[in-house]
Motif scaffolding. Structure first.
Motif, mmCIF file in Angstrom:
data_model
loop_
_atom_site.group_PDB
_atom_site.id
_atom_site.type_symbol
_atom_site.label_atom_id
_atom_site.label_comp_id
_atom_site.label_asym_id
_atom_site.label_seq_id
_atom_site.Cartn_x
_atom_site.Cartn_y
_atom_site.Cartn_z
ATOM 1 N N MET A 177 19.498 -48.095 21.557
ATOM 2 C CA MET A 177 18.149 -47.199 21.470
ATOM 3 C C MET A 177 18.086 -46.991 22.944
ATOM 4 S SD MET A 177 14.371 -47.875 20.390
ATOM 5 C CE MET A 177 14.860 -47.883 18.479
ATOM 6 N N SER A 178 17.519 -45.703 23.511
ATOM 7 C CA SER A 178 17.123 -45.618 24.883
ATOM 8 C C SER A 178 15.794 -45.608 25.156
ATOM 9 C CB SER A 178 17.709 -43.893 25.367
ATOM 10 O OG SER A 178 18.943 -44.111 25.402
ATOM 11 N N THR A 179 15.339 -45.912 26.311
ATOM 12 C CA THR A 179 13.993 -46.047 26.659
ATOM 13 C C THR A 179 13.482 -45.092 27.791
ATOM 14 O OG1 THR A 179 13.817 -48.270 26.007
ATOM 15 C CG2 THR A 179 12.093 -47.725 27.394
ATOM 16 N N LEU A 180 12.573 -44.464 27.521
ATOM 17 C CA LEU A 180 12.375 -43.463 28.624
ATOM 18 C C LEU A 180 10.923 -44.090 29.475
ATOM 19 C CD1 LEU A 180 12.162 -40.635 29.890
ATOM 20 C CD2 LEU A 180 10.624 -39.946 28.082
ATOM 21 N N LYS A 181 11.378 -44.077 30.611
ATOM 22 C CA LYS A 181 10.433 -45.093 31.735
ATOM 23 C C LYS A 181 9.936 -44.003 32.640
ATOM 24 C CE LYS A 181 12.316 -49.636 31.109
ATOM 25 N NZ LYS A 181 12.773 -50.858 31.957
ATOM 26 N N VAL A 182 8.412 -43.788 32.518
ATOM 27 C CA VAL A 182 7.874 -43.002 33.326
ATOM 28 C C VAL A 182 6.211 -43.637 33.685
ATOM 29 C CG1 VAL A 182 8.768 -40.934 32.637
ATOM 30 C CG2 VAL A 182 6.519 -41.455 31.462
ATOM 31 N N ASN A 183 5.718 -42.995 34.663
ATOM 32 C CA ASN A 183 4.487 -43.379 35.158
ATOM 33 C C ASN A 183 3.359 -42.563 34.474
ATOM 34 O OD1 ASN A 183 5.259 -45.778 36.505
ATOM 35 N ND2 ASN A 183 5.730 -44.495 38.504
ATOM 36 N N THR A 184 3.590 -41.349 34.566
ATOM 37 C CA THR A 184 2.727 -40.177 34.133
ATOM 38 C C THR A 184 3.359 -39.180 33.367
ATOM 39 O OG1 THR A 184 1.252 -40.796 35.975
ATOM 40 C CG2 THR A 184 1.002 -38.595 34.918
ATOM 41 N N ILE A 185 2.596 -38.677 32.143
ATOM 42 C CA ILE A 185 3.035 -37.666 31.613
ATOM 43 C C ILE A 185 2.167 -36.608 31.671
ATOM 44 C CG2 ILE A 185 3.334 -36.891 29.420
ATOM 45 C CD1 ILE A 185 4.574 -39.232 28.521
ATOM 46 N N GLN A 186 2.550 -35.331 32.085
ATOM 47 C CA GLN A 186 1.390 -34.022 32.133
ATOM 48 C C GLN A 186 1.833 -32.739 31.330
ATOM 49 O OE1 GLN A 186 1.657 -33.504 36.338
ATOM 50 N NE2 GLN A 186 0.072 -34.622 36.999
ATOM 51 N N ASN A 187 1.110 -31.901 31.132
ATOM 52 C CA ASN A 187 1.576 -31.005 30.493
ATOM 53 C C ASN A 187 2.219 -30.014 31.563
ATOM 54 O OD1 ASN A 187 -0.342 -29.286 31.942
ATOM 55 N ND2 ASN A 187 -1.749 -29.134 30.612
ATOM 56 N N THR A 188 2.837 -28.638 31.142
ATOM 57 C CA THR A 188 3.719 -27.933 31.941
ATOM 58 C C THR A 188 2.981 -27.405 33.008
ATOM 59 O OG1 THR A 188 3.301 -26.067 30.332
ATOM 60 C CG2 THR A 188 5.297 -27.498 29.974
ATOM 61 N N SER A 189 1.706 -27.264 33.122
ATOM 62 C CA SER A 189 0.681 -26.881 34.088
ATOM 63 C C SER A 189 0.447 -27.834 35.198
ATOM 64 C CB SER A 189 -0.364 -25.993 33.737
ATOM 65 O OG SER A 189 -0.113 -25.237 32.608
ATOM 66 N N GLY A 190 0.695 -29.072 34.942
ATOM 67 C CA GLY A 190 0.448 -30.305 35.939
ATOM 68 C C GLY A 190 -0.828 -30.874 35.531
ATOM 69 N N GLY A 191 -1.344 -30.657 34.493
ATOM 70 C CA GLY A 191 -2.453 -31.009 34.040
ATOM 71 C C GLY A 191 -2.573 -31.998 33.027
ATOM 72 N N ALA A 192 -3.639 -32.614 32.197
ATOM 73 C CA ALA A 192 -3.728 -33.403 31.024
ATOM 74 C C ALA A 192 -2.975 -34.572 31.213
ATOM 75 C CB ALA A 192 -3.241 -32.659 29.828
ATOM 76 N N SER A 193 -3.077 -35.223 32.445
ATOM 77 C CA SER A 193 -2.482 -36.364 32.648
ATOM 78 C C SER A 193 -2.686 -37.580 31.868
ATOM 79 C CB SER A 193 -2.521 -36.775 34.275
ATOM 80 O OG SER A 193 -2.110 -35.815 34.976
ATOM 81 N N SER A 194 -1.654 -38.362 31.701
ATOM 82 C CA SER A 194 -1.970 -39.548 30.778
ATOM 83 C C SER A 194 -1.034 -40.588 31.446
ATOM 84 C CB SER A 194 -1.742 -39.427 29.286
ATOM 85 O OG SER A 194 -2.637 -38.554 28.856
#
Lengths: 66, 135
Positions: free
Chosen positions: B1-18
């Motif tokens: 199983m692969s693990t996706l490691k990221v700090n921030t996820i945004q929508n395609t416009s660069g907003g709605a960061s989590s």
């Protein structure tokens, strides 16, 4: 057989019985659920769900004997 | 199983960061919907669930919900609902009577009681749901 076809029964401290209903959406086996969710110091009976009464009028007075 | 490691996820416009931490702490960790059988007078059954290993029919309208993967502490939040199928009473959910918090809420389970308007004659709910959020 689905997990939910089985029930675990043990006596409550207040004199009634507790009936554990295993979930189907889990990777745990029935033995793992029994070990994790039933108290270790009590006798736990494994029965088919069909043995559980459907009339719950006096549910709090239920007891269990083999 | 692969693990996706990221700090921030945004929508395609660069907003709605989590952040990953926000997603982890804010997502629903476990939920269950069950039929207590009140109107049709049958044994309780799980309709659907996630991260729940079992429920226990403790007594009339009192249920233990056991988490498949336990919480790390008991500071998780619970939302719950209980209702009847076309019955002339209301219903709500509470902790069990005269029971210590450390008994009815643990990292591995929670015990909840669907309270009928008349405590002298309780009734199993037809729809009982629990949602738990925490770490």
């Amino acid at each position: 057989m689905a997990n939910s076809d089985t029930r675990f029964i043990y006596a409550n401290d207040d004199g009634g019985i507790c009936i554990v209903i295993p979930a189907d959406n889990t990777d745990l086996t029935l033995d793992q659920i029994k070990a994790k969710d039933c108290p270790s110091g009590k006798t736990v009976y494994t029965v088919n769900k069909s043995e559980i009464p459907t009339d719950r009028s006096f549910r709090n007075a239920w007891t269990y004997t083999e | 199983m692969s693990t996706l490691k990221v700090n921030t996820i945004q929508n395609t416009s660069g907003g709605a960061s989590s952040t990953a931490d926000q997603l982890s702490s804010g997502r629903i960790r476990a939920w269950v919907n069950l039929d207590g059988g009140g109107s049709s007078n049958h044994a309780p059954q799980i309709n659907a669930s996630f991260n729940v290993s079992s429920i226990a029919d403790v007594s009339q309208s009192t249920y233990n919900i056991y988490w498949d993967t336990d919480f790390s502490n008991t500071n998780y939040a619970i939302a719950s609902f209980a209702g009847f199928d076309n019955y002339d009473q209301q219903n709500w959910v509470s902790s069990p009577t005269s029971t210590a918090l450390s008994t009815w809420k643990q990292t591995s389970m929670v015990q909840l009681h669907a309270v009928y308007a008349n405590e002298l004659h309780n009734r199993d709910p037809d729809d009982f749901s629990v949602i738990a959020i925490g770490t």
